[in-house]
Design a protein around this motif. Structure first.
Motif, PDB file in Angstrom:
ATOM      1  N   ALA A 235      -5.971  -3.773 -11.625  1.00 12.37           N
ATOM      2  CA  ALA A 235      -6.908  -4.563 -10.576  1.00 12.37           C
ATOM      3  C   ALA A 235      -8.177  -3.564 -10.537  1.00 12.37           C
ATOM      4  CB  ALA A 235      -6.247  -4.741  -9.158  1.00 12.37           C
ATOM      5  N   VAL A 236      -8.316  -2.290 -10.309  1.00 14.05           N
ATOM      6  CA  VAL A 236      -9.458  -1.606  -9.850  1.00 14.05           C
ATOM      7  C   VAL A 236     -10.272  -1.793 -11.344  1.00 14.05           C
ATOM      8  CG1 VAL A 236     -10.319   0.705  -9.856  1.00 14.05           C
ATOM      9  CG2 VAL A 236      -8.275   0.147  -8.472  1.00 14.05           C
ATOM     10  N   GLN A 237      -9.691  -1.613 -12.280  1.00 13.43           N
ATOM     11  CA  GLN A 237     -10.362  -1.618 -13.626  1.00 13.43           C
ATOM     12  C   GLN A 237     -10.879  -3.041 -13.750  1.00 13.43           C
ATOM     13  OE1 GLN A 237      -7.319  -0.215 -16.382  1.00 13.43           O
ATOM     14  NE2 GLN A 237      -8.463   1.586 -16.741  1.00 13.43           N
ATOM     15  N   ALA A 238     -10.141  -4.175 -13.635  1.00 11.64           N
ATOM     16  CA  ALA A 238     -10.886  -5.458 -13.719  1.00 11.64           C
ATOM     17  C   ALA A 238     -12.153  -5.600 -12.782  1.00 11.64           C
ATOM     18  CB  ALA A 238      -9.814  -6.582 -13.172  1.00 11.64           C
ATOM     19  N   ASN A 239     -11.951  -4.885 -11.448  1.00 11.82           N
ATOM     20  CA  ASN A 239     -12.888  -5.260 -10.767  1.00 11.82           C
ATOM     21  C   ASN A 239     -14.226  -4.672 -11.268  1.00 11.82           C
ATOM     22  OD1 ASN A 239     -14.465  -4.142  -8.151  1.00 11.82           O
ATOM     23  ND2 ASN A 239     -13.284  -5.829  -7.125  1.00 11.82           N
ATOM     24  N   GLN A 240     -14.169  -3.307 -11.724  1.00  9.78           N
ATOM     25  CA  GLN A 240     -15.124  -2.720 -12.129  1.00  9.78           C
ATOM     26  C   GLN A 240     -15.884  -3.190 -13.234  1.00  9.78           C
ATOM     27  OE1 GLN A 240     -13.235   1.222 -12.869  1.00  9.78           O
ATOM     28  NE2 GLN A 240     -13.736   1.833 -10.649  1.00  9.78           N
ATOM     29  N   ALA A 241     -14.777  -3.947 -14.349  1.00 11.62           N
ATOM     30  CA  ALA A 241     -15.697  -4.576 -15.380  1.00 11.62           C
ATOM     31  C   ALA A 241     -16.461  -5.696 -14.813  1.00 11.62           C
ATOM     32  CB  ALA A 241     -14.304  -4.986 -16.280  1.00 11.62           C
ATOM     33  N   TYR A 242     -15.764  -6.413 -13.915  1.00 11.57           N
ATOM     34  CA  TYR A 242     -16.388  -7.621 -13.304  1.00 11.57           C
ATOM     35  C   TYR A 242     -18.009  -7.010 -12.569  1.00 11.57           C
ATOM     36  CZ  TYR A 242     -18.023 -11.648 -10.687  1.00 11.57           C
ATOM     37  OH  TYR A 242     -18.406 -12.867 -10.262  1.00 11.57           O
TER      38      TYR A 242
ATOM     39  N   GLN B 233      17.009  -8.200   0.484  1.00 10.63           N
ATOM     40  CA  GLN B 233      15.539  -8.481  -0.040  1.00 10.63           C
ATOM     41  C   GLN B 233      14.625  -7.543   0.473  1.00 10.63           C
ATOM     42  OE1 GLN B 233      15.487 -11.257  -1.789  1.00 10.63           O
ATOM     43  NE2 GLN B 233      17.589 -11.312  -1.517  1.00 10.63           N
ATOM     44  N   GLU B 234      14.522  -6.923   1.310  1.00  9.76           N
ATOM     45  CA  GLU B 234      13.858  -5.952   1.750  1.00  9.76           C
ATOM     46  C   GLU B 234      13.784  -4.627   1.140  1.00  9.76           C
ATOM     47  OE1 GLU B 234      14.057  -5.292   6.040  1.00  9.76           O
ATOM     48  OE2 GLU B 234      13.269  -7.090   6.651  1.00  9.76           O
ATOM     49  N   ASP B 235      15.100  -4.255   0.556  1.00  9.64           N
ATOM     50  CA  ASP B 235      15.433  -3.065  -0.204  1.00  9.64           C
ATOM     51  C   ASP B 235      14.990  -3.293  -1.523  1.00  9.64           C
ATOM     52  OD1 ASP B 235      16.542  -1.857   1.651  1.00  9.64           O
ATOM     53  OD2 ASP B 235      18.856  -2.240   1.235  1.00  9.64           O
ATOM     54  N   ASP B 236      15.165  -4.546  -2.139  1.00  9.15           N
ATOM     55  CA  ASP B 236      14.642  -5.061  -3.468  1.00  9.15           C
ATOM     56  C   ASP B 236      13.079  -4.777  -3.448  1.00  9.15           C
ATOM     57  OD1 ASP B 236      17.142  -5.545  -4.376  1.00  9.15           O
ATOM     58  OD2 ASP B 236      17.138  -7.585  -4.133  1.00  9.15           O
ATOM     59  N   ALA B 237      12.433  -5.512  -2.435  1.00 11.19           N
ATOM     60  CA  ALA B 237      10.941  -5.559  -2.431  1.00 11.19           C
ATOM     61  C   ALA B 237      10.328  -4.060  -2.504  1.00 11.19           C
ATOM     62  CB  ALA B 237      10.362  -6.289  -1.260  1.00 11.19           C
ATOM     63  N   THR B 238      11.152  -3.167  -1.698  1.00 12.84           N
ATOM     64  CA  THR B 238      10.494  -1.893  -1.572  1.00 12.84           C
ATOM     65  C   THR B 238      11.000  -1.016  -3.052  1.00 12.84           C
ATOM     66  OG1 THR B 238      12.184  -1.198  -0.087  1.00 12.84           O
ATOM     67  CG2 THR B 238      10.319  -1.860   0.702  1.00 12.84           C
ATOM     68  N   GLY B 239      11.837  -1.788  -3.666  1.00 10.86           N
ATOM     69  CA  GLY B 239      12.402  -1.006  -4.569  1.00 10.86           C
ATOM     70  C   GLY B 239      11.757  -0.941  -5.782  1.00 10.86           C
ATOM     71  N   MET B 240      10.479  -1.360  -5.908  1.00  7.37           N
ATOM     72  CA  MET B 240       9.401  -1.633  -7.018  1.00  7.37           C
ATOM     73  C   MET B 240       9.252  -0.246  -7.151  1.00  7.37           C
ATOM     74  SD  MET B 240       6.012  -3.189  -7.199  1.00  7.37           S
ATOM     75  CE  MET B 240       5.113  -3.666  -8.823  1.00  7.37           C
ATOM     76  N   ASP B 241       9.430   0.437  -8.597  1.00  3.62           N
ATOM     77  CA  ASP B 241       9.010   1.783  -8.626  1.00  3.62           C
ATOM     78  C   ASP B 241       7.380   2.317  -8.522  1.00  3.62           C
ATOM     79  OD1 ASP B 241       7.941   0.896 -11.255  1.00  3.62           O
ATOM     80  OD2 ASP B 241       9.379   1.890 -12.335  1.00  3.62           O
ATOM     81  N   ASP B 242       7.295   3.241  -8.261  1.00  2.22           N
ATOM     82  CA  ASP B 242       5.830   3.730  -7.824  1.00  2.22           C
ATOM     83  C   ASP B 242       5.054   3.667  -9.005  1.00  2.22           C
ATOM     84  OD1 ASP B 242       6.377   4.058  -5.154  1.00  2.22           O
ATOM     85  OD2 ASP B 242       6.854   6.272  -5.429  1.00  2.22           O
ATOM     86  N   ALA B 243       5.561   3.873 -10.232  1.00  2.39           N
ATOM     87  CA  ALA B 243       4.641   3.883 -11.336  1.00  2.39           C
ATOM     88  C   ALA B 243       4.451   2.531 -11.897  1.00  2.39           C
ATOM     89  CB  ALA B 243       5.524   4.432 -12.684  1.00  2.39           C
ATOM     90  N   SER B 244       5.114   1.713 -11.686  1.00  4.92           N
ATOM     91  CA  SER B 244       4.539   0.148 -12.063  1.00  4.92           C
ATOM     92  C   SER B 244       3.530  -0.511 -11.029  1.00  4.92           C
ATOM     93  CB  SER B 244       5.772  -0.853 -12.197  1.00  4.92           C
ATOM     94  OG  SER B 244       6.601  -0.977 -11.056  1.00  4.92           O
ATOM     95  N   GLU B 245       3.828  -0.111  -9.743  1.00  3.65           N
ATOM     96  CA  GLU B 245       2.843  -0.491  -8.599  1.00  3.65           C
ATOM     97  C   GLU B 245       1.167   0.033  -8.968  1.00  3.65           C
ATOM     98  OE1 GLU B 245       2.523  -0.618  -3.885  1.00  3.65           O
ATOM     99  OE2 GLU B 245       4.410   0.465  -4.808  1.00  3.65           O
ATOM    100  N   ASP B 246       1.691   1.621  -9.237  1.00  5.82           N
ATOM    101  CA  ASP B 246       0.267   2.212  -9.522  1.00  5.82           C
ATOM    102  C   ASP B 246      -0.503   1.376 -10.696  1.00  5.82           C
ATOM    103  OD1 ASP B 246       0.835   3.869  -7.383  1.00  5.82           O
ATOM    104  OD2 ASP B 246       1.536   5.651  -8.647  1.00  5.82           O
ATOM    105  N   ASP B 247       0.331   1.265 -11.750  1.00  7.48           N
ATOM    106  CA  ASP B 247      -0.273   0.571 -12.975  1.00  7.48           C
ATOM    107  C   ASP B 247      -0.853  -0.814 -12.647  1.00  7.48           C
ATOM    108  OD1 ASP B 247       0.946   2.731 -14.385  1.00  7.48           O
ATOM    109  OD2 ASP B 247       2.458   1.635 -15.419  1.00  7.48           O
ATOM    110  N   ALA B 248      -0.143  -1.606 -11.748  1.00  8.40           N
ATOM    111  CA  ALA B 248      -0.651  -2.880 -11.422  1.00  8.40           C
ATOM    112  C   ALA B 248      -2.085  -2.512 -10.488  1.00  8.40           C
ATOM    113  CB  ALA B 248       0.021  -3.555 -10.600  1.00  8.40           C
ATOM    114  N   LEU B 249      -1.879  -1.580  -9.512  1.00  7.93           N
ATOM    115  CA  LEU B 249      -3.189  -1.409  -8.901  1.00  7.93           C
ATOM    116  C   LEU B 249      -4.284  -0.771  -9.474  1.00  7.93           C
ATOM    117  CD1 LEU B 249      -1.572   0.254  -5.650  1.00  7.93           C
ATOM    118  CD2 LEU B 249      -2.490  -2.073  -5.766  1.00  7.93           C
ATOM    119  N   TRP B 250      -4.036  -0.044 -10.812  1.00  7.28           N
ATOM    120  CA  TRP B 250      -5.032   0.548 -11.382  1.00  7.28           C
ATOM    121  C   TRP B 250      -5.687  -0.467 -12.279  1.00  7.28           C
ATOM    122  CZ3 TRP B 250      -8.541   3.812 -11.087  1.00  7.28           C
ATOM    123  CH2 TRP B 250      -9.241   4.016 -12.417  1.00  7.28           C
TER     124      TRP B 250
END
Length: 89
Positions: A58-65, A39-56
């Motif tokens: 969130a940043v854009q939504a926060n800035q728009a708000y 389970q830990e391997d699967d959780a950390t297996g999220m590719d960096d690009a999709s995590e970066d996209d999700a974080l970005w």
């Protein structure tokens, strides 16, 4: 907490001291540890690009708000100011 390295021989020696009627419990625990490791391997297996996209996103939504609701934005100069403003929460 730093754990010392444990050898397979030490684990085998400890297993030999376990009463025979408890070996099924030990096996169940080992299987649980295997499951948790997977389970830990699967959780950390999220590719960096999709995590970066999700974080970005969130940043854009926060800035728009903030742009649409400038009066809702509160800026605290210090941590003490923040704590004082949120003490009653």
């Amino acid at each position: 907490m730093v754990m010392p390295n444990v050898t397979l021989e030490e684990v085998e020696e400890a297993l030999r001291r376990v009463p025979l009627q408890r070996l099924s419990d030990v096996l169940t625990f080992i299987e649980f540890l295997e499951y948790r490791a997977e389970q830990e391997d699967d959780a950390t297996g999220m590719d960096d690009a999709s995590e970066d996209d999700a974080l970005w996103a969130a940043v854009q939504a926060n800035q728009a708000y903030k742009a649409k609701h400038p009066k809702d934005v509160i800026i605290h100069e210090t941590g003490e100011d923040f704590l004082a403003d949120t003490a009653d929460l």
